[in-house]
Motif scaffolding. Structure first.
Motif, short mmCIF file in Angstrom:
data_model
loop_
_atom_site.label_atom_id
_atom_site.label_comp_id
_atom_site.label_asym_id
_atom_site.label_seq_id
_atom_site.Cartn_x
_atom_site.Cartn_y
_atom_site.Cartn_z
N ILE A 1 0.80 -1.18 0.07
CA ILE A 1 -0.11 0.03 0.01
C ILE A 1 0.86 1.25 -0.04
CG2 ILE A 1 -2.02 1.29 1.41
CD1 ILE A 1 -2.73 -1.46 2.42
N SER A 2 0.64 2.09 -0.94
CA SER A 2 1.33 3.41 -1.38
C SER A 2 0.66 4.47 -1.33
CB SER A 2 2.46 3.20 -1.97
OG SER A 2 1.70 3.16 -3.43
N LEU A 3 1.00 5.67 -1.04
CA LEU A 3 0.44 6.93 -1.39
C LEU A 3 0.42 7.12 -2.94
CD1 LEU A 3 -1.23 9.33 -0.13
CD2 LEU A 3 1.09 10.48 0.45
N ALA A 4 -0.84 7.67 -3.60
CA ALA A 4 -0.53 7.55 -4.98
C ALA A 4 -1.21 9.10 -5.36
CB ALA A 4 -1.72 6.81 -5.64
N GLY A 5 -1.75 9.66 -4.26
CA GLY A 5 -2.22 11.11 -4.74
C GLY A 5 -2.89 11.78 -3.18
N ILE A 6 -2.89 13.15 -3.44
CA ILE A 6 -3.76 13.88 -2.38
C ILE A 6 -4.49 15.09 -3.20
CG2 ILE A 6 -3.62 15.27 -0.38
CD1 ILE A 6 -0.57 14.07 0.27
N ASP A 7 -5.77 15.06 -2.89
CA ASP A 7 -6.37 16.26 -3.52
C ASP A 7 -7.22 17.03 -2.45
OD1 ASP A 7 -5.74 15.31 -6.09
OD2 ASP A 7 -7.42 13.86 -6.17
N LEU A 8 -7.11 18.29 -2.50
CA LEU A 8 -7.71 19.08 -1.52
C LEU A 8 -9.19 19.15 -2.17
CD1 LEU A 8 -7.58 21.11 0.77
CD2 LEU A 8 -6.91 22.77 -0.94
N VAL A 9 -10.06 18.86 -1.16
CA VAL A 9 -11.43 19.14 -1.36
C VAL A 9 -12.25 20.09 -0.77
CG1 VAL A 9 -11.74 16.77 -2.33
CG2 VAL A 9 -12.29 17.16 0.00
N GLY A 10 -11.58 20.54 0.24
CA GLY A 10 -12.31 21.71 1.26
C GLY A 10 -11.42 22.25 1.92
N LEU A 11 -11.52 23.63 1.88
CA LEU A 11 -10.19 24.45 2.76
C LEU A 11 -11.11 25.46 3.74
CD1 LEU A 11 -7.33 25.56 2.85
CD2 LEU A 11 -8.22 27.25 1.32
N GLY A 12 -10.85 25.14 5.10
CA GLY A 12 -11.34 25.86 6.07
C GLY A 12 -10.33 26.66 6.91
N LEU A 13 -10.86 27.54 7.69
CA LEU A 13 -9.73 28.36 8.54
C LEU A 13 -8.96 27.25 9.44
CD1 LEU A 13 -8.83 30.95 9.55
CD2 LEU A 13 -10.86 31.31 11.08
N VAL A 14 -9.55 26.35 10.22
CA VAL A 14 -9.06 25.69 10.88
C VAL A 14 -8.56 24.23 10.63
CG1 VAL A 14 -9.29 24.20 13.21
CG2 VAL A 14 -10.23 26.44 12.84
N GLU A 15 -9.37 23.74 9.55
CA GLU A 15 -9.08 22.35 9.12
C GLU A 15 -9.29 22.39 7.30
OE1 GLU A 15 -11.67 19.90 11.12
OE2 GLU A 15 -13.26 19.92 10.02
N GLN A 16 -8.55 21.45 6.77
CA GLN A 16 -8.90 21.06 5.42
C GLN A 16 -9.34 19.60 5.47
OE1 GLN A 16 -5.39 22.26 5.91
NE2 GLN A 16 -6.17 24.07 5.51
N ARG A 17 -10.04 19.54 3.89
CA ARG A 17 -10.52 18.09 3.83
C ARG A 17 -9.86 17.56 2.62
NH1 ARG A 17 -14.91 20.90 5.14
NH2 ARG A 17 -15.40 21.32 2.91
N PHE A 18 -9.31 16.45 2.69
CA PHE A 18 -8.54 15.93 1.48
C PHE A 18 -9.17 14.50 1.28
CE2 PHE A 18 -5.52 18.34 3.90
CZ PHE A 18 -4.98 18.93 3.08
N VAL A 19 -8.94 14.06 -0.07
CA VAL A 19 -9.23 12.69 -0.47
C VAL A 19 -7.67 12.38 -0.76
CG1 VAL A 19 -10.05 11.30 -2.55
CG2 VAL A 19 -11.52 13.27 -1.53
N LEU A 20 -7.42 11.22 0.02
CA LEU A 20 -6.20 10.41 -0.25
C LEU A 20 -6.31 9.16 -1.26
CD1 LEU A 20 -4.97 10.64 3.47
CD2 LEU A 20 -3.94 11.93 1.45
N LYS A 21 -5.34 9.31 -2.03
CA LYS A 21 -5.64 8.06 -3.10
C LYS A 21 -4.64 6.96 -2.48
CE LYS A 21 -7.16 10.89 -6.66
NZ LYS A 21 -6.99 11.67 -8.01
N LEU A 22 -5.05 5.93 -2.19
CA LEU A 22 -4.04 5.01 -1.83
C LEU A 22 -4.04 3.89 -2.95
CD1 LEU A 22 -5.02 4.75 1.94
CD2 LEU A 22 -3.06 5.89 1.07
N ARG A 23 -2.85 3.42 -3.27
CA ARG A 23 -2.47 2.48 -4.17
C ARG A 23 -2.42 1.12 -3.50
NH1 ARG A 23 1.00 4.63 -7.31
NH2 ARG A 23 -0.73 4.76 -8.99
N ILE A 24 -3.23 0.19 -3.69
CA ILE A 24 -3.15 -1.29 -3.31
C ILE A 24 -2.68 -2.25 -4.46
CG2 ILE A 24 -4.43 -3.13 -1.82
CD1 ILE A 24 -6.36 -1.25 -1.08
N ARG A 25 -1.46 -2.68 -4.12
CA ARG A 25 -1.15 -3.58 -5.06
C ARG A 25 -1.12 -5.15 -4.56
NH1 ARG A 25 2.48 -6.41 -6.80
NH2 ARG A 25 4.53 -6.38 -7.00
N ASN A 26 -1.60 -6.14 -5.25
CA ASN A 26 -1.60 -7.43 -4.84
C ASN A 26 -0.53 -8.25 -5.75
OD1 ASN A 26 -2.37 -10.13 -4.51
ND2 ASN A 26 -4.46 -9.92 -5.42
#
Length: 155
Positions: free
Chosen positions: A28-53
């Protein structure tokens, strides 16, 4: 006689277990990070995790929990209970929503910028639950270009 039967039973079971193919844990590795919401105190992200079998059988992923560090500092934590099947000898990208505090984003980015780095180190670790196989820990490190992360840091 009973003792001989039990010994014979354990010998046969042991031989069968030794002949069974070994299941390798998924990578399992990090494939990407997308910012989906920006706030004064916190941000919301969608992390893309690559799962290789790496196995010759499909892997049914029931759940995944993970932490992400940037530059050896906490960045985000998340869980996914969305089941996914990773095809044999294949890979799947799992998108997971997560929330991070502003300081958890800014500190590692500012440190890297101050030191003039073009890349920033990441670490993703946690555990993955595979139906029928149990739970396996994972820990993967790598780096990403600073340019891919600078868009998250307000100027």
């Amino acid at each position: 006689m009973r003792r001989v039967c039990w010994v014979l039973f354990f010998v046969v079971v042991s031989l069968l277990a030794a002949c069974a193919p070994r299941m390798q844990k998924p990578e399992i590795s990090l494939a990407g990070i997308d910012l989906v919401g920006l706030g004064l105190v916190e941000q919301r992200f969608v992390l893309k995790l690559r799962i290789r079998n790496p196995n010759d059988v499909d892997l049914p992923v029931n759940a995944l929990n993970f932490d992400v560090e940037l530059n050896a500092r906490h960045f985000a934590r998340g869980v996914s209970d969305k089941p996914v099947i990773v095809p044999r000898q294949g890979e799947t990208i799992l998108e997971v929503k997560t929330v991070s505090r502003l300081g958890d984003v800014l500190k590692p980015l500012r440190d890297a910028q101050k030191n003039g780095r073009e890349r920033i180190a990441y670490r993703v670790f946690g555990s993955v639950d595979l139906e029928g196989f149990g739970s396996f820990p994972f820990d993967r490190s790598g780096d990403v270009p600073m340019s891919a992360l600078e868009k998250f840091a307000p100027k």
